[in-house]
Design a protein around this motif. Structure first.
Motif, PDB file in Angstrom:
ATOM      1  N   LEU A 298       0.827  -1.202   0.000  1.00 24.08           N
ATOM      2  CA  LEU A 298       0.000   0.000   0.000  1.00 24.08           C
ATOM      3  C   LEU A 298       0.864   1.255   0.000  1.00 24.08           C
ATOM      4  O   LEU A 298       0.603   2.218  -0.748  1.00 24.08           O
ATOM      5  N   LEU A 299       1.922   1.274   0.823  1.00 18.44           N
ATOM      6  CA  LEU A 299       2.809   2.427   0.888  1.00 18.44           C
ATOM      7  C   LEU A 299       3.522   2.641  -0.451  1.00 18.44           C
ATOM      8  O   LEU A 299       3.650   3.787  -0.917  1.00 18.44           O
ATOM      9  N   LEU A 300       3.964   1.568  -1.083  1.00 14.98           N
ATOM     10  CA  LEU A 300       4.627   1.684  -2.387  1.00 14.98           C
ATOM     11  C   LEU A 300       3.668   2.213  -3.446  1.00 14.98           C
ATOM     12  O   LEU A 300       4.038   3.056  -4.273  1.00 14.98           O
ATOM     13  N   VAL A 301       2.426   1.720  -3.434  1.00 16.63           N
ATOM     14  CA  VAL A 301       1.431   2.192  -4.405  1.00 16.63           C
ATOM     15  C   VAL A 301       1.176   3.683  -4.219  1.00 16.63           C
ATOM     16  O   VAL A 301       1.120   4.456  -5.189  1.00 16.63           O
ATOM     17  N   LEU A 302       1.028   4.119  -2.967  1.00 13.43           N
ATOM     18  CA  LEU A 302       0.798   5.543  -2.702  1.00 13.43           C
ATOM     19  C   LEU A 302       1.977   6.386  -3.172  1.00 13.43           C
ATOM     20  O   LEU A 302       1.794   7.466  -3.752  1.00 13.43           O
TER      21      LEU A 302
ATOM     22  N   LEU B 145       4.153   5.671  -5.596  1.00 16.62           N
ATOM     23  CA  LEU B 145       4.198   5.690  -7.060  1.00 16.62           C
ATOM     24  C   LEU B 145       3.099   6.577  -7.638  1.00 16.62           C
ATOM     25  O   LEU B 145       3.327   7.326  -8.592  1.00 16.62           O
ATOM     26  N   VAL B 146       1.905   6.477  -7.059  1.00 16.60           N
ATOM     27  CA  VAL B 146       0.816   7.332  -7.542  1.00 16.60           C
ATOM     28  C   VAL B 146       1.164   8.803  -7.328  1.00 16.60           C
ATOM     29  O   VAL B 146       0.979   9.641  -8.208  1.00 16.60           O
ATOM     30  N   GLY B 147       1.684   9.126  -6.133  1.00 14.76           N
ATOM     31  CA  GLY B 147       2.086  10.503  -5.862  1.00 14.76           C
ATOM     32  C   GLY B 147       3.227  10.961  -6.738  1.00 14.76           C
ATOM     33  O   GLY B 147       3.360  12.149  -7.043  1.00 14.76           O
TER      34      GLY B 147
ATOM     35  N   VAL C 241      -0.282  17.228 -11.205  1.00 16.41           N
ATOM     36  CA  VAL C 241      -0.558  18.191 -10.142  1.00 16.41           C
ATOM     37  C   VAL C 241      -1.030  19.494 -10.761  1.00 16.41           C
ATOM     38  O   VAL C 241      -1.104  19.650 -11.973  1.00 16.41           O
ATOM     39  N   ALA C 242      -1.355  20.434  -9.891  1.00 18.18           N
ATOM     40  CA  ALA C 242      -1.935  21.690 -10.358  1.00 18.18           C
ATOM     41  C   ALA C 242      -0.968  22.498 -11.211  1.00 18.18           C
ATOM     42  O   ALA C 242      -1.372  23.366 -11.971  1.00 18.18           O
ATOM     43  N   ALA C 243       0.335  22.249 -11.082  1.00 15.04           N
ATOM     44  CA  ALA C 243       1.307  22.985 -11.883  1.00 15.04           C
ATOM     45  C   ALA C 243       1.141  22.703 -13.361  1.00 15.04           C
ATOM     46  O   ALA C 243       1.573  23.468 -14.209  1.00 15.04           O
TER      47      ALA C 243
ATOM     48  N   ARG D 106       9.561  15.769  -7.849  1.00 14.24           N
ATOM     49  CA  ARG D 106       8.674  14.598  -7.829  1.00 14.24           C
ATOM     50  C   ARG D 106       8.767  13.826  -6.510  1.00 14.24           C
ATOM     51  O   ARG D 106       7.777  13.258  -6.058  1.00 14.24           O
ATOM     52  N   GLY D 107       9.938  13.782  -5.886  1.00  9.06           N
ATOM     53  CA  GLY D 107      10.048  13.100  -4.606  1.00  9.06           C
ATOM     54  C   GLY D 107       9.238  13.795  -3.534  1.00  9.06           C
ATOM     55  O   GLY D 107       8.519  13.157  -2.758  1.00  9.06           O
ATOM     56  N   GLU D 108       9.324  15.121  -3.498  1.00  7.00           N
ATOM     57  CA  GLU D 108       8.537  15.887  -2.538  1.00  7.00           C
ATOM     58  C   GLU D 108       7.055  15.783  -2.871  1.00  7.00           C
ATOM     59  O   GLU D 108       6.207  15.749  -1.984  1.00  7.00           O
ATOM     60  N   ARG D 109       6.751  15.713  -4.175  1.00  7.06           N
ATOM     61  CA  ARG D 109       5.364  15.558  -4.590  1.00  7.06           C
ATOM     62  C   ARG D 109       4.790  14.235  -4.097  1.00  7.06           C
ATOM     63  O   ARG D 109       3.638  14.174  -3.630  1.00  7.06           O
ATOM     64  N   ALA D 110       5.579  13.161  -4.174  1.00  7.10           N
ATOM     65  CA  ALA D 110       5.105  11.853  -3.705  1.00  7.10           C
ATOM     66  C   ALA D 110       4.815  11.879  -2.215  1.00  7.10           C
ATOM     67  O   ALA D 110       3.787  11.366  -1.761  1.00  7.10           O
ATOM     68  N   LEU D 111       5.730  12.484  -1.429  1.00  8.76           N
ATOM     69  CA  LEU D 111       5.505  12.571   0.011  1.00  8.76           C
ATOM     70  C   LEU D 111       4.281  13.426   0.314  1.00  8.76           C
ATOM     71  O   LEU D 111       3.480  13.105   1.211  1.00  8.76           O
ATOM     72  N   THR D 112       4.096  14.502  -0.463  1.00  7.44           N
ATOM     73  CA  THR D 112       2.927  15.355  -0.279  1.00  7.44           C
ATOM     74  C   THR D 112       1.642  14.587  -0.557  1.00  7.44           C
ATOM     75  O   THR D 112       0.639  14.741   0.154  1.00  7.44           O
TER      76      THR D 112
END
Length: 570
Positions: A145-149, A151-153, A158-160, A181-187
């Motif tokens: 589940l964490l990996l899927v989240l 990858l999806v993130g 995004v709005a940009a 993209r890394g920060e986007r995934a965590l967000t």
């Protein structure tokens, strides 16, 4: 000077962290059941509680640090607060936030489930290896589940990347659109957890905010026993009332619903009085009852004060919600972000006024954060851990099972994100974004006039997201507000869900408060007595088991010492 001010704030945070660790350990010791206590589960629970409480208490620290960079008498940055110094402060806060949020996510999604299944895998034939393998097997689903989240993130738009006609005019919000993209995934992961936590926040924190003060107001028991003689007298009156009801229905006629209800209430009261009489005769609760009797007026006063505060909090949230609906420039497209407070928010106004006297506003915001957290714990204790109407676990002092502790900690961890959102975006939006910072609006182009807001405080205004020009360089937003705004800007569906959930929170608060004021929240004496009966039964069974094992060893010709184990005395 810069090092002294910021170091002092960080030292205060470390002292708070030490207190948090003590509180977490005390919470586990008080609530966990002594019979089922597990060292591994207790360590995981203490670590998780420490992490989530540190995350909660980081908001006041965040506000204090950004506010320290501005001189509120002149409306300018302090001499030591050059751009590099401010960026270093924000970077250190950002690192701490990301570490705590990441730790909360890992504990919530991986460590706590592993501890839960590790405890569930125990049986009489299990080994440490088999328990670990079984826990890993069941935790694999959470890892996926964490990996899927992630990858999806990582890949979700995004709005940009929105169309050219969908833009924002405010530079403050343009800077929040993500490219990393890394920060986007965590967000994205935090956004998902924010939505889950919002549901916990609505179900538990909303009712808890009403139940906490009402329970203090109505905690004065109908029966106040301070001695064995008073207990015997009250017990005699109770039994006489039962005899009168039974005499009224003599002859085999069925009891009326009113009499049956009263008789059941008297029978419950009789059991309670019997227990109180026994404890009074033993002298174990004599001083406790006297202290409780002395503290009742203060509990009543505290309950009234907290009820007024909670009502004012929800009223401020409602005002902010109306303000956002009416004046948000982008509406649902950006999660109803608000640039300025257009309708007077009482809580926000109090914080802005309190910021004039250091450190009153920081103390108030810390108490407010803890009030929301304690209300969540109270709601969890009153409602229990449920699936719809089915109670799975109950949170009770001295009777909470390890599984309930872990699940309760998970719910509290998720609710922390929602509490941060509620405080930052609804309760005190302007103060939570910029603290007590102010900027000077003195006209810059008047010839022969020296810019001086010190002698003309009417030109000083609280910082807001709409500040432009030189004011924008003076106003430094808090890290938590930047992070939450980044989530709602890049993933507006998270912001819309969290926004409308606040109205469900307010609705549940008012329903619970009215219901609790009309119907007194009673302690479940039967449940307490059942717990005592269960303890007595288990102790008797344990003693019987010890005697049986001792007799069996006598038959076999062995003693406890030679058997390599201790059975205890019988």
């Amino acid at each position: 000077m810069a090092l002294l001010q910021t170091s002092l704030i960080w030292v205060t945070g470390l002292i708070a962290l030490a207190i948090i660790i003590i509180v977490s350990i005390t919470f586990v010791v008080i609530y966990s059941s002594p019979r089922d206590r597990s060292l591994f589960v207790s360590v995981v629970t203490v670590l998780s509680l420490t992490s989530l409480l540190a995350t909660v208490c980081l908001l006041p620290l965040d506000i204090a640090l950004v506010s320290s960079t501005t001189d509120n008498t002149t409306g300018d940055k302090k001499k030591w607060a050059d751009p590099d110094t401010v960026n270093n402060i924000l970077l250190s806060l950002k690192v701490v936030y990301y570490l705590l949020y990441s730790l909360d996510a890992i504990l919530c999604i991986l460590v706590i489930p592993f501890a839960y299944f590790w405890y569930e895998e125990w049986d009489i034939d299990s080994t440490a290896g088999s328990r670990i393998r079984g826990a890993f097997k069941y935790t694999t689903g959470f890892v996926c589940l964490l990996l899927v989240l992630f990858l999806v993130g990582f890949f979700v738009p995004v709005a940009a990347q929105r169309h050219g006609d969908e833009h924002y005019d405010l530079d403050f919000f343009k800077r929040l659109l993500l490219d990393n993209r890394g920060e986007r995934a965590l967000t994205f992961i935090v956004g998902v957890l924010l939505c889950l936590g919002t549901m916990i926040y609505v179900v538990y924190t909303g009712p808890g905010l009403a139940l906490f003060p009402v329970s203090l107001i109505k905690s004065i028991p109908a029966i106040s026993i301070t001695s064995a003689e008073e207990a015997r007298d009250a017990l005699a009156i109770n039994r006489e009332r039962q005899r009168i009801i039974e005499a009224k229905n003599a002859g085999g006629s069925p009891l009326s619903p009113k009499d049956r209800k009263e008789l059941e209430s008297l029978q419950r009261e009789e059991r309670t009085l019997t227990r109180k009489q026994r404890l009074a005769e033993e002298g174990g609760n004599k001083w406790v009852l006297k202290v409780q009797a002395a503290l009742r007026p203060f509990k009543l006063l505290l309950g009234l004060v907290l009820l007024a505060i909670s009502t004012l909090l929800v009223a401020s949230m409602l005002i902010t919600g109306i303000d956002k609906i009416k004046y948000s420039e982008c509406g649902a497209k950006c999660g109803y972000i608000l640039t300025d407070v257009n309708i007077l928010n009482p809580i926000n106004w109090i914080f802005v006024k309190a910021s004039k006297v250091f450190p009153i506003d920081y103390v108030i915001i810390l108490l407010l954060v803890l009030f929301f957290f304690v209300s969540t714990v109270v709601g969890l204790a009153f409602i229990g851990i449920r699936f719809l109407w089915i109670v799975i676990f109950k949170i009770r002092s001295g009777h909470t099972k390890p599984q309930a502790l872990l699940m309760g900690t998970t719910l509290l961890t998720l609710s922390v994100l929602a509490i941060n959102y509620g405080l930052t975006m609804f309760v005190a939006p302007q103060y939570a974004h910029f603290g007590g910072q102010k900027y000077c609006t003195w006209p810059m182009n008047e010839p022969g006039v020296v810019r001086d807001c010190t002698t003309h405080p009417d030109y000083l205004f609280p910082c807001s997201a709409s500040a432009k020009g030189p004011a924008a360089s003076v106003c430094t937003p808090t890290v938590v507000s930047t992070f939450i705004n980044r989530i709602t800007l890049n993933y507006p569906f998270f912001g819309v869900f969290a926004f409308w959930s606040q109205f469900a929170f307010m609705g549940l608060f008012f329903i619970t408060m009215l219901t609790a004021l009309i119907r007194t929240p009673k302690m479940d004496f039967e449940e307490q007595l059942e717990d005592e009966d269960e303890e007595e039964e288990e102790s008797l069974l344990g003693a019987t088991g010890n005697r049986f094992r001792g007799a069996w060893d006598d038959v076999r010709g062995r003693t406890n010492g030679n058997n390599g184990g201790s059975y205890g005395s019988s």
